[in-house]
Design a protein around this motif. Structure first.
Motif, PDB file in Angstrom:
ATOM      1  N   LEU A 148       0.750  -1.105   0.020  1.00 36.98           N
ATOM      2  CA  LEU A 148      -0.056   0.268  -0.255  1.00 36.98           C
ATOM      3  C   LEU A 148       0.883   1.304  -0.185  1.00 36.98           C
ATOM      4  O   LEU A 148       0.603   2.372  -0.638  1.00 36.98           O
ATOM      5  N   ALA A 149       2.168   1.256   0.582  1.00 35.74           N
ATOM      6  CA  ALA A 149       3.052   2.284   0.577  1.00 35.74           C
ATOM      7  C   ALA A 149       3.315   2.510  -0.673  1.00 35.74           C
ATOM      8  O   ALA A 149       3.445   3.759  -1.203  1.00 35.74           O
ATOM      9  N   GLY A 150       3.862   1.702  -1.429  1.00 38.49           N
ATOM     10  CA  GLY A 150       4.135   1.717  -2.800  1.00 38.49           C
ATOM     11  C   GLY A 150       3.115   2.256  -3.835  1.00 38.49           C
ATOM     12  O   GLY A 150       3.205   3.267  -4.668  1.00 38.49           O
ATOM     13  N   ILE A 151       1.839   1.943  -3.402  1.00 38.89           N
ATOM     14  CA  ILE A 151       0.897   2.261  -4.202  1.00 38.89           C
ATOM     15  C   ILE A 151       0.581   3.768  -3.887  1.00 38.89           C
ATOM     16  O   ILE A 151       0.243   4.836  -4.938  1.00 38.89           O
ATOM     17  N   THR A 152       0.683   4.136  -2.673  1.00 37.31           N
ATOM     18  CA  THR A 152       0.576   5.778  -2.311  1.00 37.31           C
ATOM     19  C   THR A 152       1.652   6.571  -2.752  1.00 37.31           C
ATOM     20  O   THR A 152       1.435   7.775  -3.287  1.00 37.31           O
ATOM     21  N   VAL A 153       2.645   6.047  -2.769  1.00 38.07           N
ATOM     22  CA  VAL A 153       4.161   6.669  -3.228  1.00 38.07           C
ATOM     23  C   VAL A 153       3.865   7.082  -4.816  1.00 38.07           C
ATOM     24  O   VAL A 153       4.020   8.074  -5.425  1.00 38.07           O
ATOM     25  N   THR A 154       3.544   5.940  -5.581  1.00 40.31           N
ATOM     26  CA  THR A 154       3.048   6.179  -6.955  1.00 40.31           C
ATOM     27  C   THR A 154       2.005   7.311  -7.399  1.00 40.31           C
ATOM     28  O   THR A 154       2.219   8.068  -8.250  1.00 40.31           O
ATOM     29  N   ALA A 155       1.087   7.194  -6.418  1.00 40.02           N
ATOM     30  CA  ALA A 155      -0.121   8.413  -6.668  1.00 40.02           C
ATOM     31  C   ALA A 155       0.416   9.559  -6.343  1.00 40.02           C
ATOM     32  O   ALA A 155      -0.023  10.564  -7.277  1.00 40.02           O
TER      33      ALA A 155
END
Length: 444
Positions: A321-328
Motif C-alpha cells: 500500500l505504501a508503494g501504491i501511495t508513493v506512486t499516486a
C-alpha cells in the motif's frame, strides 16, 4: 516582508487562474485521498486481525489438523501453510488434553455444513448454516455475546441435549425478515411528505428496532437432518474477517457427534493456567495428543507464533500500500509540475515586467514556489476531507472491519502534500526566477 509579499502574489496568481488551479488540483486530491484511505485500510485490517488473534489470549494454544513446518530456529512457519491431510483430531484427544497438568480448559470445535429449517407447509423456511459442535466455553472463547436467551450448560452438554444457539443471520433468515419488505414500507400518506422527511424516515432505526421485537424463536424448535432442536439462544452480530459466528448454529459437542456423521474435530483451543507455564503446557499438550496418533498429523501453535506470522503478512500489505501511495503522489506531483511549467511560460511577460520593476530573483522564485505549495496544500486538505468522509461512510455501512484513521496519518498526508509541493515546485520556480528580463519582455 519579502516572504509575505511573495505569499500574497502567489494567492493573486492562483486566483487569476482559478479554473486551471481546480483542474490541476485534482491530482493532489486523488493522491491525498489515496494516502488517507490506503493507510486506514492497512491499519484497520491489521488491528482487526490482531484483535481476533489477540482475543485468544496469550495463555491459549491452538491445536489444528495438519503439520506446520518448522523453521531452522525451531519456530512454526505458519506462512508456509499446513500439510494437506484430513483431520484426525478426535474428542478423545480433547479429553486426553484435559488431563494435562496446568490446563484450565479445552474447547473443541466440530464444524460441518447443514440445512436448518423452521415452519410448516408454505411457511417453511430453509437455510444453509455452519453447524458447530462445541462446549459451554464456546461463547467465552469466541467472544460471542448473546442477543437473546442463553448458552447451553455443561449439564446439557453431558446429557446430549438437543439444544442450539443460532447466529444472527440464521435467526433473522428463519424469521423471514429478508422476505418481508412490505412490513418496512412507508405509510400511505408518506408519499405526500417532502423528500428530506422521507429520507430521514428511511434512515431512522426505530422501524428496524420495532420489527426486531415482533417475533422470536427462543423456546421454539428448528429441524436439522430430520431431528428437532430447541432454540435456547441467539448470538449478537459479530461480522469480522474470518471469524464471524453470524451463520453458525452451535450445539453441544456430544450432541453433534451423536447426530452427525462427523467424528473428527476441526480444531481445539487449549487454555493454560497462566502465561508463565505456556511453553510447558505446549509441550505436554503435544505429547498427550501424540499418544493417540500413529504419526504427527497435527500442529500445536501458540498465540505468539500466530501473531509473528500475522505481523509478517501485514508488513507485506503495508509495504504494498505504501508503494501504491508513493506512486499516486509522484503522478500527482508530476501533473502539478507540468501545470506550473505551463503557467510560467504563459506568464513570461508578467515575470519580465516584475523583474524590470525591481523584483529580485529570490522574490520571483518565492512567488511561484508558494503557488505550488498553496495548490498542493489546498488539494491535500480537500483530499483529506474526502478521505475522512469515505472512512465515516465505510464504518457506518460495512461491519466486516473498521477503517482506522490515526492522527499520524493525517500529519503524514499534510506533510506529503508539502513535500510534493516543494519537490515538484522547485523546477518551475527556478525556471521563472532565472528568466532574463529583456528576453521575457520581448516574449510573444
Amino acid at each position: 516582508m519579502k516572504l509575505l509579499t511573495g505569499f500574497k502574489l502567489a494567492c493573486l496568481g492562483l486566483w487569476a487562474n482559478r479554473f486551471r488551479v481546480l483542474f490541476s488540483m485534482a491530482g493532489v486530491v486523488i493522491g491525498m485521498f489515496a494516502v488517507i484511505v490506503l493507510t486506514s485500510i492497512s491499519i484497520g485490517v491489521k488491528d482487526t486481525l490482531l484483535k481476533q488473534m489477540g482475543g485468544l489470549g496469550a495463555e491459549q494454544i491452538l491445536v489444528i489438523p495438519g503439520r506446520v513446518l518448522d523453521t531452522v530456529s525451531g519456530q512454526k512457519d505458519l506462512l508456509s501453510g499446513l500439510t494437506s491431510v484430513p483431520s484426525t483430531l478426535t474428542y478423545e484427544d480433547a479429553k486426553e488434553i484435559e488431563k494435562v497438568e496446568r490446563v484450565r480448559s479445552v474447547t473443541p470445535h466440530l464444524e460441518t455444513v447443514s440445512t436448518v429449517q423452521t415452519g410448516e407447509g408454505r411457511n417453511i423456511k430453509k437455510l444453509q448454516a455452519v453447524l458447530v459442535g462445541s462446549t459451554d466455553q464456546y461463547s467465552r472463547v469466541q467472544h460471542a455475546k448473546l442477543a437473546e436467551g442463553r448458552f447451553f450448560t455443561k449439564e446439557e452438554q453431558k446429557a446430549k441435549a438437543r439444544v442450539v444457539v443460532l447466529g444472527s443471520n440464521i435467526y433473522e433468515g428463519l424469521l423471514g425478515k429478508e422476505s418481508r419488505p412490505e412490513e418496512t414500507r412507508e405509510p400511505a400518506d408518506a408519499a405526500t411528505k417532502p423528500w428530506w422527511q422521507r429520507l430521514f424516515s428511511s434512515l431512522a432505526p426505530q422501524s428496524a428496532a420495532a420489527e426486531k421485537q415482533e417475533a422470536s424463536l427462543i423456546g421454539k424448535e428448528v429441524v436439522m437432518n430430520g431431528t428437532n432442536y430447541k432454540v435456547i439462544g441467539v448470538m449478537a452480530p459479530n461480522a469480522s474477517l474470518g471469524s464471524s459466528t453470524d451463520n453458525n448454529v452451535v450445539m453441544p459437542i456430544e450432541t453433534a457427534l451423536q447426530e452427525t456423521n462427523m467424528k473428527n474435530l476441526n480444531k481445539m483451543i487449549v487454555e493454560a493456567d497462566s502465561t508463565a507455564v505456556i511453553d510447558r503446557v505446549d509441550g505436554d499438550v503435544f505429547a498427550a495428543i501424540k499418544k493417540n496418533h500413529k504419526e504427527i498429523d497435527f500442529s500445536v501453535v501458540k498465540q505468539e507464533q500466530m501473531l509473528e506470522a500475522l505481523n509478517k503478512v501485514t508488513a507485506i500489505l503495508q509495504a504494498m500500500l505504501a508503494g501504491i501511495t508513493v506512486t499516486a503522489l509522484i503522478i500527482s506531483g508530476t501533473g502539478i509540475m507540468n501545470v506550473m511549467v505551463m503557467s510560467v511560460r504563459e506568464r513570461t511577460r508578467e515575470i519580465g515586467i516584475r523583474k524590470a520593476l525591481g523584483a529580485t530573483t529570490f522574490q520571483v522564485m518565492v512567488q511561484f514556489l508558494f503557488e505550488t505549495l498553496l495548490l498542493c496544500f489546498l488539494g491535500g486538505l480537500i483530499g483529506l476531507g474526502i478521505g475522512y468522509l469515505f472512512i465515516e461512510l465505510w464504518n457506518d455501512t460495512i461491519s466486516i472491519f473498521s477503517l482506522v484513521l490515526p492522527l499520524w496519518a493525517v500529519k503524514l498526508a499534510l506533510t506529503s502534500s508539502f513535500a510534493v509541493g516543494i519537490l515538484f515546485g522547485i523546477y518551475p520556480a527556478l525556471k521563472a526566477a532565472r528568466m532574463n528580463p529583456s528576453q521575457a519582455l520581448r516574449f510573444e
